[in-house]
Design a protein around this motif. Structure first.
Motif, PDB file in Angstrom:
ATOM      1  N   ILE A  85       0.854  -1.187   0.000  1.00 27.08           N
ATOM      2  CA  ILE A  85       0.000   0.000   0.000  1.00 27.08           C
ATOM      3  C   ILE A  85       0.892   1.240   0.000  1.00 27.08           C
ATOM      4  O   ILE A  85       1.812   1.329   0.813  1.00 27.08           O
ATOM      5  N   PRO A  86       0.641   2.202  -0.881  1.00 25.87           N
ATOM      6  CA  PRO A  86       1.424   3.448  -0.850  1.00 25.87           C
ATOM      7  C   PRO A  86       1.307   4.114   0.509  1.00 25.87           C
ATOM      8  O   PRO A  86       0.216   4.225   1.060  1.00 25.87           O
ATOM      9  N   MET A  87       2.478   4.530   1.060  1.00 26.68           N
ATOM     10  CA  MET A  87       2.482   5.117   2.391  1.00 26.68           C
ATOM     11  C   MET A  87       3.575   6.167   2.467  1.00 26.68           C
ATOM     12  O   MET A  87       4.623   6.036   1.845  1.00 26.68           O
ATOM     13  N   CYS A  88       3.284   7.236   3.206  1.00 24.01           N
ATOM     14  CA  CYS A  88       4.307   8.237   3.461  1.00 24.01           C
ATOM     15  C   CYS A  88       4.119   8.782   4.868  1.00 24.01           C
ATOM     16  O   CYS A  88       3.022   8.732   5.423  1.00 24.01           O
ATOM     17  N   VAL A  89       5.212   9.260   5.440  1.00 23.25           N
ATOM     18  CA  VAL A  89       5.192   9.871   6.762  1.00 23.25           C
ATOM     19  C   VAL A  89       5.530  11.347   6.580  1.00 23.25           C
ATOM     20  O   VAL A  89       6.523  11.684   5.920  1.00 23.25           O
ATOM     21  N   ILE A  90       4.713  12.214   7.151  1.00 22.12           N
ATOM     22  CA  ILE A  90       4.929  13.649   6.990  1.00 22.12           C
ATOM     23  C   ILE A  90       4.860  14.348   8.337  1.00 22.12           C
ATOM     24  O   ILE A  90       4.273  13.848   9.297  1.00 22.12           O
ATOM     25  N   GLU A  91       5.486  15.506   8.388  1.00 18.60           N
ATOM     26  CA  GLU A  91       5.331  16.374   9.540  1.00 18.60           C
ATOM     27  C   GLU A  91       4.050  17.188   9.362  1.00 18.60           C
ATOM     28  O   GLU A  91       3.463  17.210   8.280  1.00 18.60           O
ATOM     29  N   ASN A 100       7.453   4.900   1.022  1.00 15.75           N
ATOM     30  CA  ASN A 100       7.828   3.592   0.493  1.00 15.75           C
ATOM     31  C   ASN A 100       7.834   3.614  -1.035  1.00 15.75           C
ATOM     32  O   ASN A 100       7.509   4.624  -1.672  1.00 15.75           O
ATOM     33  N   ASP A 101       8.207   2.461  -1.618  1.00 14.47           N
ATOM     34  CA  ASP A 101       8.339   2.382  -3.074  1.00 14.47           C
ATOM     35  C   ASP A 101       6.996   2.568  -3.783  1.00 14.47           C
ATOM     36  O   ASP A 101       6.943   3.166  -4.867  1.00 14.47           O
ATOM     37  N   LYS A 102       5.914   2.054  -3.191  1.00 15.18           N
ATOM     38  CA  LYS A 102       4.602   2.178  -3.821  1.00 15.18           C
ATOM     39  C   LYS A 102       4.176   3.646  -3.935  1.00 15.18           C
ATOM     40  O   LYS A 102       3.549   4.063  -4.907  1.00 15.18           O
ATOM     41  N   VAL A 167       1.072   9.563   9.493  1.00 13.06           N
ATOM     42  CA  VAL A 167       1.261   8.512   8.498  1.00 13.06           C
ATOM     43  C   VAL A 167       0.054   8.552   7.563  1.00 13.06           C
ATOM     44  O   VAL A 167      -1.086   8.561   8.021  1.00 13.06           O
ATOM     45  N   LEU A 168       0.328   8.583   6.261  1.00  5.31           N
ATOM     46  CA  LEU A 168      -0.734   8.621   5.256  1.00  5.31           C
ATOM     47  C   LEU A 168      -0.705   7.345   4.438  1.00  5.31           C
ATOM     48  O   LEU A 168       0.296   7.041   3.778  1.00  5.31           O
ATOM     49  N   TYR A 169      -1.782   6.575   4.517  1.00  2.95           N
ATOM     50  CA  TYR A 169      -1.919   5.365   3.707  1.00  2.95           C
ATOM     51  C   TYR A 169      -2.836   5.677   2.524  1.00  2.95           C
ATOM     52  O   TYR A 169      -3.950   6.172   2.714  1.00  2.95           O
TER      53      TYR A 169
END
Length: 664
Positions: A85-91, A100-102, A167-169
């Motif tokens: 699942i595409p995921m990113c961590v942001i402030e 991640n790669d997705k 965290v954004l999924y």
């Protein structure tokens, strides 16, 4: 599975053993000094070696834990990197600190660290999760894909500080939403089409041209069937049954049902225009539900004057068209049938209560007195429900009260509610909207309600009436009541003042026989004149004070003409009969050259009243309906609560601008 050894417990046990051995050594020293010293020395060496062994195990365990932690970090990082699942961590400021790669795949590039999420994917709302640690969701469209973003706030502890991250999924819902949209687009839509006044239209043409009109109607409808990929079946000479899917209906709605205009262009010498009404039912649980909604929508379209389409869902209505005036029906068969039915209902009722709409005008009051006299002729006592007088009816009402013939004719709300029972006959005049009646509570109590009205039907209406006489082509309710009196029974006679009230109502709604006046209007007026109505006395009912003329002058001074077609004016003066004055001013403004419609606003008792008038080409009923009002294609109005005069003026101005934009 590796288990952490309990080193502290081992140390405690060794100390206990050493204390026991030391005590034993002391005891041995007492009996044999050399043996005791040797035993104590050996015990000390054993204790030292044991302590050294425990320290070695502790160091080994710490190394094991450190290696395990490093391995877990590597595993966690790999798990995040290869998460499907595409995921990113942001402030909270939007800066990307991990992804991640997705996530890189959906963005289309790798180097995204330290960039702002808004710069990468466009506008995205992060504010709603700032004060909420629970999971939240939002929808976003990016690169032709539709995602549901799941937000999760996490705590990141560093030394004594605590930082918060998000965290954004990114859940790809494109296929699901496309499938859902396809399902909705393929849902069945039911439509019923009726040719308005088919018999009258056909008869209005020469006999040799009548087949051409029928053929053209079928040709236009057949083309419509083909273009909309629908299935259509003629069920009678003037009715057609239609089945199509939701996707095609959307396209037709975007074109605002052009078929209405195409049908209207049929001309083979017919003096009456060819128009159709259509009722469409959608979003029902079953096809039968859609059919029932289509039937209701068609009834509503016909009740609003025809030449329009009403699309009905479970919770809403949409209206299209409605540009033509209703065609007058010359036959009086319906009036005769309604008259006989009304007489039977009155004769079977012990008590009759009559009421019009709130702030009644002469059309409502004249019709009410007409029904009162009709009940009296049938030998039944009745009363008109009226809480307060207003300037529209004050002169007539005071004359009525002074006449012994009408003794006790009026009763207030409280008395009416006390008297009303389930079998009490309640006759509603000049409105079909329950909340617009003089006393809506009576409709909740009584099971016998009769409605007589000529206004174009709105979404809200009295649906459980035992008798409904609703003809929107008629000039006024007074005209309808006059016909009922005329054809109910030849022996029925009414009072001279009643006749004057009925004639005054016709005068009011036709603007002295200038608007919505048909052959039957003159016949009704002629009948009233014949039984004694004095036109001079009727004129006196509309006499005004000098203040009324002053207020009208203020309105004209405040009038603005928009696009040389529509004018809008207002008065800020709060006077008792402001609703009457603005109606008269709206009529006056139509005398301005090139003006096709007028809107005038006034305020009283915390309400803003709006009167709208048209020469016929502009449907003011549809425009006023957007503000919760209604009326006719050329005479309409609305009342707004809890709205300032300035805001109401702006609302009407916006509706006018919308109409002019659509009418280009």
């Amino acid at each position: 599975m590796n288990v952490k050894p309990n080193l502290d417990r081992s140390n405690r046990e060794n100390i206990i053993y050493m204390v026991i051995m030391f005590i034993g050594g002391l005891a041995l020293l007492y009996y044999n000094a050399l043996a005791g010293i040797g035993f104590i020395a050996v015990s000390g060496v054993v204790f030292y070696l044991n302590l050294k062994n425990n320290e070695s195990k502790k160091i080994e365990w710490m190394r094991y834990v450190e290696n395990l932690s490093l391995n877990m970090d590597k595993i966690a990082k790999k798990a995040i990197r290869y998460l499907p699942i595409p995921m990113c961590v942001i402030e909270f400021n939007g800066k990307i600190t991990m992804h991640n790669d997705k996530f890189s795949e959906i963005i289309g590039r790798d180097r995204l660290l330290d960039e702002n999420i808004k710069d990468v994917v466009g506008e995205i709302d992060l504010t709603k999760v700032l004060n909420d640690e629970n999971e939240m969701y939002s929808e976003i469209e990016y690169k032709d894909k539709r995602y549901s973003i799941v937000y999760r706030v996490i705590k990141n502890r560093t030394n004594s500080d605590v930082d918060y991250m998000m965290v954004l999924y990114w859940l790809d819902k494109t296929d699901y939403l496309n499938l859902k949209e396809k399902y909705i687009n393929e849902k069945t839509v039911i439509g019923i089409i009726e040719v308005d006044g088919y018999e009258e239209v056909i008869k209005s043409a020469d006999e040799e041209n009548r087949p051409l009109i029928t053929a053209d109607i079928e040709r236009v409808l057949s083309t419509f069937e083909t273009e909309s990929k629908a299935a259509m079946k003629r069920v009678s000479k003037d009715k057609f049954f239609l089945v199509m899917n939701r996707e095609e209906l959307k396209k037709i709605e975007l074109d605002k049902f052009e078929i209405l205009d195409k049908i209207r262009h049929i001309d083979h010498g017919n003096t009456l225009p060819v128009t159709i009404s259509m009722g469409v039912g959608i979003d029902g649980e079953t096809i039968n539900d859609n059919f029932k909604m289509a039937v209701g929508a068609l009834d509503l379209a016909l009740g609003r004057g025809g030449d329009q389409v009403v699309v009905k869902t479970k919770d809403n209505f949409s209206f299209y068209g409605g540009k033509s005036k209703a065609v007058e029906k010359k036959t009086k068969v319906k009036s005769r049938l309604i008259g006989h039915a009304l007489r039977e209902i009155i004769n079977q009722s012990e008590d009759v209560l009559i009421m019009g709409h709130r702030y009644p005008d002469m059309d409502a009051m004249g019709a009410a007195v007409g029904i009162y006299d009709l009940c009296k002729a049938c030998g039944k006592e009745s009363n008109i429900v009226l809480e307060n007088l207003n300037d529209s009816i004050e002169i007539f009402a005071k004359k009525i009260k002074k006449d012994k013939y009408y003794k006790g004719i009026f009763i207030n709300h409280e008395t009416a509610i006390e008297r009303c029972k389930e079998d009490t006959l309640v006759i509603v005049l000049d409105t079909h909207r329950p909340n617009f009646t003089e006393c809506p509570k009576l409709l909740e109590i009584s099971d016998k309600v009769v409605v007589i009205d000529h206004h174009r039907r709105g979404v809200e209406f009295i649906s459980d009436a035992v008798l409904l006489f609703h003809e929107i082509y008629v000039s006024s309710t007074c005209e309808m009541v006059t016909e009922l009196i005329q054809y109910m029974d030849e022996n029925i006679k009414i009072n001279k003042m009643t006749a004057e009230g009925l004639l005054a109502g016709i005068n009011l709604d036709t603007k002295n026989f200038a608007f919505k006046t048909g052959v039957r209007t003159f016949e009704a007026a002629s009948y009233l004149r014949k039984i004694g109505a004095d036109t001079i006395e009727v004129k006196k009912l509309f006499n005004a004070d000098i203040s009324d003329f002053t207020t009208k002058a203020e309105i004209i001074q405040n009038t603005k003409i928009i696009n040389n077609r529509i004018c809008i004016g207002y008065t800020s003066s709060e006077i008792d009969n402001v609703n009457v004055i603005i109606a008269k001013a709206a009529d006056e403004l139509l005398n301005i050259r090139q003006v096709e419609a007028s809107f005038v606003l006034g305020q009283k008792d915390g309400k803003v009243f709006i009167s709208a008038r048209s020469l016929g080409d502009i449907n003011v009923h549809v425009m006023m309906e957007k503000l919760g009002g209604g009326g006719h294609i050329d005479i309409a109005g609305a009342q707004l609560k809890n709205v300032s005069l300035k805001k109401a003026y702006n609302m009407v101005h916006e509706i006018i601008e919308e109409f002019l934009e659509e009418d280009k």
